[in-house]
Design a protein around this motif. Sequence first.
Motif, mmCIF file in Angstrom:
data_model
loop_
_atom_site.group_PDB
_atom_site.id
_atom_site.type_symbol
_atom_site.label_atom_id
_atom_site.label_comp_id
_atom_site.label_asym_id
_atom_site.label_seq_id
_atom_site.Cartn_x
_atom_site.Cartn_y
_atom_site.Cartn_z
ATOM 1 N N THR A 157 -0.985 5.745 -4.407
ATOM 2 C CA THR A 157 -0.416 4.757 -3.492
ATOM 3 C C THR A 157 -1.550 3.891 -2.970
ATOM 4 O OG1 THR A 157 1.293 6.343 -2.806
ATOM 5 C CG2 THR A 157 1.007 4.382 -1.440
ATOM 6 N N ASP A 186 0.522 -1.037 -4.135
ATOM 7 C CA ASP A 186 1.864 -0.447 -4.218
ATOM 8 C C ASP A 186 2.647 -0.668 -2.938
ATOM 9 O OD1 ASP A 186 1.458 0.990 -6.825
ATOM 10 O OD2 ASP A 186 -0.095 1.991 -5.653
ATOM 11 N N ASP A 187 1.929 -0.882 -1.852
ATOM 12 C CA ASP A 187 2.567 -1.034 -0.550
ATOM 13 C C ASP A 187 1.683 -1.903 0.331
ATOM 14 O OD1 ASP A 187 4.561 -0.678 1.321
ATOM 15 O OD2 ASP A 187 4.347 1.502 1.462
#
Length: 275
Positions: free
Chosen positions: A234, A250-251
């Motif tokens: 992540t 990813d975020d």
Amino acid sequence: MSDISRKLIALDLDGTTLNDHAQISPRTRAAISAAVKEGCIVSIVTGRPNRLSEDLYDDLNLKTPMINFNGNLGILPHNQWEREYQYTIDKTIVMELLANSKKLGLNLIAVEGRDLYLANRGITSGFGFFPSTLQSNQVLSHQSLVDNPISITVQVDQPGQKAALMDYVLHQFGDQVEVAPWGGPHPIVEIATKGIHKSTGLKFLADYYGILQQDIIAFGDEANDTSMIKYAGTGVAMKNAIIPIKQTADDITEFTNDQDGVARYLEDKLNLAVG
């Protein structure tokens, strides 16, 4: 966090874990402490030298290895550690830069290692990273540079000279080193070992602790965080991150580094009990 597997949390410092005053906020300190209590492994992975990171490491009360110089140094602060590693640059490159400094418009040449800081001059506007005055044993010369450095940092007189410097270094030494311009307005270029990035240090940490790639959370905001963001299971870009990092991640945090973005993200995603 009992239903969540053990995580390795990698923290960039400037523009990420630190607020706009280059400090760790109480909320960030509390969230990281809570993550550690829940069994997470939290490590600093920064472009900063260790001399400008260890006080922040201590502020977070970390006991884990720390990665400095964008993956080129891995240490256990305040300890002798058999797993410590470093990637160094042939010191003859430094001498070439010194010899051609006037032609290339170089204002500052600073070289660093774990216990090394030498420069051709002090710099009044040190951006918080460079001493304004040098001790006599910090002056860079053929005689004083005994060991190969981990990092070479060069400031040019004019912003327009930065591209020419990068071209020169890559043309002369591109088989050994790579160059990275600093983010922001500073006409500064950093030179380090070719092929070594933050992901090098992150993989080292994951292997050391036996953490799966999918269980790595890495936070960053600038170009030097790209490899780490890509490597992590992540990869998390800060709300204040540059656009390419946001596109890679990813975020993205809902809050900036100055709004406790890392702390709020960890509190939410790991269901941390803080306070």
